[in-house]
Scaffold this motif. Structure first.
Motif, mmCIF file in Angstrom:
data_model
loop_
_atom_site.group_PDB
_atom_site.id
_atom_site.type_symbol
_atom_site.label_atom_id
_atom_site.label_comp_id
_atom_site.label_asym_id
_atom_site.label_seq_id
_atom_site.Cartn_x
_atom_site.Cartn_y
_atom_site.Cartn_z
ATOM 1 N N THR A 237 0.843 -1.193 0.000
ATOM 2 C CA THR A 237 0.000 0.000 0.000
ATOM 3 C C THR A 237 0.880 1.245 0.000
ATOM 4 O O THR A 237 1.748 1.396 0.868
ATOM 5 N N HIS A 273 -2.029 -1.548 -3.719
ATOM 6 C CA HIS A 273 -3.057 -0.602 -3.325
ATOM 7 C C HIS A 273 -2.445 0.802 -3.251
ATOM 8 O O HIS A 273 -1.298 0.947 -2.823
ATOM 9 N N TYR A 285 -8.832 5.954 -3.172
ATOM 10 C CA TYR A 285 -8.204 4.697 -2.765
ATOM 11 C C TYR A 285 -8.461 3.622 -3.805
ATOM 12 O O TYR A 285 -9.609 3.311 -4.129
ATOM 13 N N GLY A 287 -8.243 -0.143 -4.256
ATOM 14 C CA GLY A 287 -8.134 -1.331 -3.437
ATOM 15 C C GLY A 287 -8.031 -2.594 -4.253
ATOM 16 O O GLY A 287 -7.591 -2.581 -5.405
ATOM 17 N N ASP A 288 -8.487 -3.696 -3.678
ATOM 18 C CA ASP A 288 -8.432 -4.991 -4.367
ATOM 19 C C ASP A 288 -9.457 -5.088 -5.486
ATOM 20 O O ASP A 288 -9.171 -5.624 -6.557
ATOM 21 N N THR A 291 -12.031 1.148 -6.984
ATOM 22 C CA THR A 291 -11.393 2.413 -6.656
ATOM 23 C C THR A 291 -12.460 3.347 -6.109
ATOM 24 O O THR A 291 -13.500 3.543 -6.737
ATOM 25 N N LEU A 318 -6.179 2.787 7.257
ATOM 26 C CA LEU A 318 -6.146 1.736 6.236
ATOM 27 C C LEU A 318 -5.581 0.435 6.802
ATOM 28 O O LEU A 318 -6.098 -0.650 6.542
ATOM 29 N N ARG A 322 -7.511 -3.089 7.283
ATOM 30 C CA ARG A 322 -7.001 -4.349 6.739
ATOM 31 C C ARG A 322 -7.030 -5.450 7.802
ATOM 32 O O ARG A 322 -7.459 -6.579 7.542
ATOM 33 N N ASP A 327 -13.780 -4.056 3.653
ATOM 34 C CA ASP A 327 -13.683 -4.034 2.197
ATOM 35 C C ASP A 327 -13.122 -2.693 1.722
ATOM 36 O O ASP A 327 -12.831 -1.793 2.519
ATOM 37 N N ASP A 328 -12.966 -2.541 0.399
ATOM 38 C CA ASP A 328 -12.336 -1.343 -0.159
ATOM 39 C C ASP A 328 -13.099 -0.071 0.179
ATOM 40 O O ASP A 328 -12.500 0.946 0.546
ATOM 41 N N SER A 331 -12.730 0.749 3.844
ATOM 42 C CA SER A 331 -11.353 1.171 4.096
ATOM 43 C C SER A 331 -11.137 2.614 3.671
ATOM 44 O O SER A 331 -10.509 3.406 4.392
#
Length: 366
Positions: A237, A273, A285, A287-288, A291, A318, A322, A327-328, A331
């Motif tokens: 990240t 990330h 952000y 994320g996985d 966005t 963040l 985690r 989730d994104d 977060s």
């Protein structure tokens, strides 16, 4: 039977590295080897140790490597006039990205260890007092003799916008690979490791070569941003601002669209990330799975926006998210909430931050 403070200190180090030698324990604790042997004997008699290498698995924790600063803030009362004295206020406090992350994580309930250096001056004593007062574990820090603690000077205008900043972080050059090798077990056994680009390049490379867990990296200033370039493929990240984006990606960011292009370029280098602050947009952000863009609204009761601690607050949130399995979207909102809270005061951390407050301000309830 109750433990003495020294026994507790030694037991904690053994929990992190069951095969640690008595010589290493003596060096870390600042006592003689024979003193360590006596304390270990007492720990065995009290039933805390059953033999070398036979201890319980330690709880999850985060290792945070970077600077501790004495921050000095100058806040102008009116529009700043160049080449002249300006009326304002001057505030000082212990800070630094690594210290601030540890403060935030501790208040969020995440066990962590600060790995840093400080001097034997008055500011160094302030660092020690601040750490004890706020529950920041500096067991793996080192106080250097005849050295000045790192200092950071920031001047902001009447609206809280930074005009200029200077740092004197020469002591951080002592955070070398050799320095970290003495703390290797606490680093490689961490659930995650936090670094920033103020570390010497060879130190950043050492961390990335040793750590297999997620590395959270904060880009610090345009002058030091490029130190992360050789190791971007090791970064889980990355936290940065639009001003720093061009130096690490080659892409100048000025709006949400260019931010997405920048993040895509960083993803191709191996960064998993990315969290970016973009003026006029807010926090973005990647994320996985998605966005997420979250504005950073100004509250009527908190019109001032001091930006110094925003990135550290966001990165702390963040990391907490985690570890909580968020989730994104959650977060991103938690990171934005932490950033907004940090902007409420000139010093870099929000004193009352905790999990309940963060969830409430992120609109996620308790």
């Amino acid at each position: 039977m109750a433990l003495t403070e020294r026994e507790r200190q030694i037991l904690e180090k053994i929990e992190q590295n069951p095969m640690i030698s008595q010589n290493d324990l003596a060096q870390l604790c600042g006592i003689t080897r024979s003193g360590v042997a006596a304390h270990i004997s007492n720990l065995m008699k009290k039933g805390y140790i059953q033999g070398k290498g036979y201890v319980l698995t330690p709880p999850r924790y985060v290792a945070v490597i970077g600077a501790i600063n004495m921050d000095v803030y100058g806040i102008a009362d009116n529009d700043v006039v160049g080449e002249s004295s300006n009326v304002g206020s001057i505030v000082s406090a212990v800070g630094g990205i690594a210290r601030n992350v540890c403060y935030n994580l501790g208040h969020l309930g995440v066990r962590n260890y600060l790995i840093s250096v400080y001097g034997d001056d008055e500011e160094g004593e302030n660092v020690r007092s601040d750490s004890f007062a706020n529950g920041i574990d500096i067991t793996y820090c080192k106080q250097f003799s005849n050295s000045s603690t790192s200092r950071y000077l920031s001047v902001v205008d009447a609206n809280g916008k930074q005009i200029v900043a200077l740092d004197d972080m020469k002591i951080s050059e002592n955070i070398t690979p050799e320095f970290l090798e003495q703390r290797e077990q606490i680093i490689i056994n961490a659930e995650a490791v936090v670094i920033d680009s103020s570390l010497p390049p060879q130190t950043i490379a050492w961390v990335c070569s040793k750590v297999s867990r997620p590395i959270f990296a904060r880009v610090v200033s345009v002058n030091k941003a490029t130190r992360l370039l050789p190791v971007l493929d090791h970064v889980d990240t990355l936290v940065l601002s639009e001003a720093e984006s061009r130096l690490v990606s080659g892409i100048a960011v000025h709006d949400e669209q260019t931010a997405h292009v920048c993040m895509e370029a960083l993803a191709k280098t191996g960064v998993k990330h990315t969290l970016m602050f973009v003026q006029g947009v807010g926090l973005i952000y990647r994320g996985d799975d998605e966005t997420v863009t979250v504005p950073l609204p100004e509250s009527a009761s908190h019109a001032m926006r001091y930006e110094n601690g925003a990135a550290s607050g966001a990165m702390s949130a963040l990391l907490w998210a985690r570890m909580e399995g968020r989730d994104d979207s959650q977060s991103a909102h938690l990171a934005a909430a932490a950033a907004a809270l940090s902007m409420r005061q000139v010093t870099s951390v929000f004193p009352e931050i905790n999990a309940r407050v963060l969830l409430e301000h992120a609109g996620l309830g308790a």
